[in-house]
Enzyme design. Structure first.
Site, PDB file in Angstrom:
ATOM      1  N   GLN A  23       0.519  -1.605   0.059  1.00  0.00           N
ATOM      2  CA  GLN A  23      -0.059  -0.145  -0.175  1.00  0.00           C
ATOM      3  C   GLN A  23       0.572   1.001  -0.370  1.00  0.00           C
ATOM      4  OE1 GLN A  23      -3.647  -0.138   0.512  1.00  0.00           O
ATOM      5  NE2 GLN A  23      -3.939   2.321  -0.039  1.00  0.00           N
ATOM      6  N   PHE A  24       1.533   1.775  -1.123  1.00  0.00           N
ATOM      7  CA  PHE A  24       2.666   2.852  -1.153  1.00  0.00           C
ATOM      8  C   PHE A  24       1.693   4.006  -0.590  1.00  0.00           C
ATOM      9  CE2 PHE A  24       0.099   3.398  -5.592  1.00  0.00           C
ATOM     10  CZ  PHE A  24       0.484   4.987  -5.796  1.00  0.00           C
ATOM     11  N   THR A  25       0.444   3.938  -1.081  1.00  0.00           N
ATOM     12  CA  THR A  25      -0.863   5.678  -0.396  1.00  0.00           C
ATOM     13  C   THR A  25      -0.476   5.710   1.106  1.00  0.00           C
ATOM     14  OG1 THR A  25      -2.331   4.722  -0.221  1.00  0.00           O
ATOM     15  CG2 THR A  25      -1.895   5.832  -2.151  1.00  0.00           C
TER      16      THR A  25
END
Length: 152
Positions: free
Chosen positions: A83-85
């Site tokens: 989950q890069f966000t």
């Protein structure tokens, strides 16, 4: 490395309408690698995830870890999702920036490192698909949601 832990009664992740990972009671963990992360950071994060006492004992207090959810050695499920966000910078404007996240290649490297180590240390590990458009379904238990951050 940033992690968002959600204590769940159940969770699953789908890609293109197909379930690719699912667990019963345990933890859904969203993971984001950051620049400068390394194997030691990943290993410390995983150790914290596995040992964090956020499951209730008979008195309703958070005294049990994922590896001992019921106080009798029963391990819960672990669903790991990239989950890069989680590294979103929202300090200016209305569009988040993601330069605080590791590059896709580094993100994949450290996510896969955590997955390999988790499978070595824990009996029930499922994952999402790195870089895929995923739909995550969960029944949050509590709700209990805990952010973690480890740095080098």
């Amino acid at each position: 490395m940033i992690a968002l832990l959600q204590r769940v009664r159940s969770a699953r992740v789908e890609v293109a309408g197909q379930v690719i990972g699912s667990i019963d009671a345990g933890l859904l963990v969203l993971l984001c690698a950051e620049p400068g992360d390394n194997a030691a950071v990943c290993d410390r994060m995983l150790a914290k995830i596995l040992k964090l006492r956020i499951f209730s004992d008979a008195a309703g207090k958070m005294n049990h870890s994922l590896q001992d959810m019921d106080g009798q050695g029963h391990a819960g499920g672990l669903l790991l999702v990239s989950q890069f966000t989680l590294a979103a910078d929202t300090s200016s404007g209305n569009r988040p920036g993601f330069s605080a996240a590791a590059s896709p290649a580094e993100g994949r490297r450290w996510f896969e490192h955590v997955v390999v180590q988790a499978r070595r240390l824990h009996p029930v590990v499922q994952t999402g698909e790195f870089g895929a458009d995923m739909q995550v379904h969960l029944v949050n238990d509590g709700p209990v949601t805990i952010p973690l951050r480890m740095t080098a």
